[in-house]
Each structure stands twice: as structure tokens, then as C-alpha cells.
Motif scaffolding. Sequence first.
Motif, PDB file in Angstrom:
ATOM      1  N   PHE A 299       0.846  -1.188   0.000  1.00 20.24           N
ATOM      2  CA  PHE A 299       0.000   0.000   0.000  1.00 20.24           C
ATOM      3  C   PHE A 299       0.883   1.240   0.000  1.00 20.24           C
ATOM      4  CE2 PHE A 299      -2.373  -3.376   2.081  1.00 20.24           C
ATOM      5  CZ  PHE A 299      -3.572  -3.330   1.384  1.00 20.24           C
TER       6      PHE A 299
ATOM      7  N   ALA B  18      -2.264   5.525   1.850  1.00 22.12           N
ATOM      8  CA  ALA B  18      -3.405   4.883   1.189  1.00 22.12           C
ATOM      9  C   ALA B  18      -4.153   3.983   2.177  1.00 22.12           C
ATOM     10  CB  ALA B  18      -2.932   4.056  -0.002  1.00 22.12           C
ATOM     11  N   SER B  19      -5.398   3.738   1.911  1.00 23.19           N
ATOM     12  CA  SER B  19      -6.210   2.849   2.733  1.00 23.19           C
ATOM     13  C   SER B  19      -5.707   1.415   2.595  1.00 23.19           C
ATOM     14  CB  SER B  19      -7.672   2.910   2.294  1.00 23.19           C
ATOM     15  OG  SER B  19      -8.414   1.905   2.953  1.00 23.19           O
ATOM     16  N   SER B  20      -5.725   0.678   3.710  1.00 25.52           N
ATOM     17  CA  SER B  20      -5.306  -0.728   3.691  1.00 25.52           C
ATOM     18  C   SER B  20      -6.531  -1.656   3.661  1.00 25.52           C
ATOM     19  CB  SER B  20      -4.429  -1.037   4.897  1.00 25.52           C
ATOM     20  OG  SER B  20      -5.115  -0.768   6.102  1.00 25.52           O
ATOM     21  N   PHE B  21      -7.683  -1.098   3.301  1.00 26.79           N
ATOM     22  CA  PHE B  21      -8.894  -1.909   3.223  1.00 26.79           C
ATOM     23  C   PHE B  21      -8.970  -2.588   1.859  1.00 26.79           C
ATOM     24  CE2 PHE B  21      -9.796   0.206   7.038  1.00 26.79           C
ATOM     25  CZ  PHE B  21     -10.790  -0.507   7.684  1.00 26.79           C
TER      26      PHE B  21
ATOM     27  N   ASP C  43      -9.579  -4.523   6.824  1.00 28.93           N
ATOM     28  CA  ASP C  43      -8.201  -4.049   6.942  1.00 28.93           C
ATOM     29  C   ASP C  43      -7.234  -5.231   6.787  1.00 28.93           C
ATOM     30  OD1 ASP C  43      -5.699  -3.066   7.750  1.00 28.93           O
ATOM     31  OD2 ASP C  43      -6.574  -1.765   9.277  1.00 28.93           O
TER      32      ASP C  43
ATOM     33  N   GLU D  58     -10.743  -4.069  15.268  1.00 25.98           N
ATOM     34  CA  GLU D  58     -10.278  -2.847  15.934  1.00 25.98           C
ATOM     35  C   GLU D  58      -9.719  -3.129  17.330  1.00 25.98           C
ATOM     36  OE1 GLU D  58     -14.699  -3.341  16.353  1.00 25.98           O
ATOM     37  OE2 GLU D  58     -13.360  -3.243  14.629  1.00 25.98           O
TER      38      GLU D  58
END
Length: 191
Positions: free
Chosen positions: A65, A69-72, A93, A132
Motif C-alpha cells: 500500500f 493509502a487505505s489498507s482496506f 483491513d 479494531e
Amino acid sequence: MHKHGVAHRDIDVANIMMDAKQLYPTGHHPIRLGYTPDAMYPVSPLPRAGRGVRYYIDFGLSLKFPKGASSFVVGDVGKNDDVPELSDDVPYDAFKVDIFTLGDLYSKEFEKYSNVEFLLPLIEPMTEQQPEERPTAEQALQEWEKRRADIQESLYRWRLGPKSEPTLERVVNDTVAVAWESVYRLKQFVK
């Protein structure tokens, strides 16, 4: 790995390999591990302690990534079917999945051995059902370092004794382990 923006996405025992040169300086047979490269003579590995063994992992499904940037991601990939959030439709994630799968691997592999209960405070948060609630890789490493600091140094070199090991075999193997520890300490003393 995570600090470099790389999520593995397929952490599994089958994807962790070891370069054994430090344990078998003269080599070993690729299939008959307890034998020389020509499979003619028995050979025993040297102890891992102080040998700088390196581990390499297959990165076939990994993603890098870009910073910020988003890690989704989406996709039900990897060998671990126990990851609660894997989905082909709902983003999750990738880093949190790595944490879960590594903790799950530790849990499954180390449950076979005695004297590794000290790892539970590391493993349990890694395998939380809610992503989370899981630590980051950096937090897990800090917890490992904290656990390791509480362990007597000689235990770093102690063998992993299988829980299924018969009593007589355990006594013999523990005696050999004590002998190896004595040799190690004698070498340190002579230096």
C-alpha cells in the motif's frame, strides 16, 4: 513488513520457511532432514540460540500500500478460514487480518508444547474477533519484547517439549538440553 506498507494476506505454517545453513553448516538432505546432503550419514542440527537463523515468507498474495493509502481490501484469500472478517463484498483491513492470522498460527502451533503459556498475553489480543481490538504489528512486537524481557535468558535456548512427549523421553531430552546449556555457558565463561 507492515511499517513498509506490505500486508502478507496469507500467513500460514506452509508459507514460513527457514534458511537452515546456520543450523546445518555442512548441509542436510532436503527430504531426510536428519541426514547429510547425500542421505548417507545422520546429522544433527546445532542449537538455534545465537546462530542468527533467518526466516523467509512467501509473498504471493501480498499487497503493498502506498504511504497514506487505505489498507482496506476485499477478497476471501489466504489459507486461514478462521479470520472472522474475510469477505468478497465488505472491505476489511488487510493489516488486521495479518495480525489475526499470525496470532492464530501461534495459538495452534504453540498449543502443542509445554512452557509457552507466557505467550498468551501476546496471542489473545492478536486473535480478537473484532479487528479494531487487535494490536498493530508494532504493538504486538512491543508486547513480545516485554514478554521476552521477563524471561530468564537460559530459557531462550530451552527446547520446546511436546505435551504428548512420554515421560521417559522428556527426561532424556531435558537432560540433553541441560547439557547443551552447560556447554553454552562454559563457552561464554571461557571467552
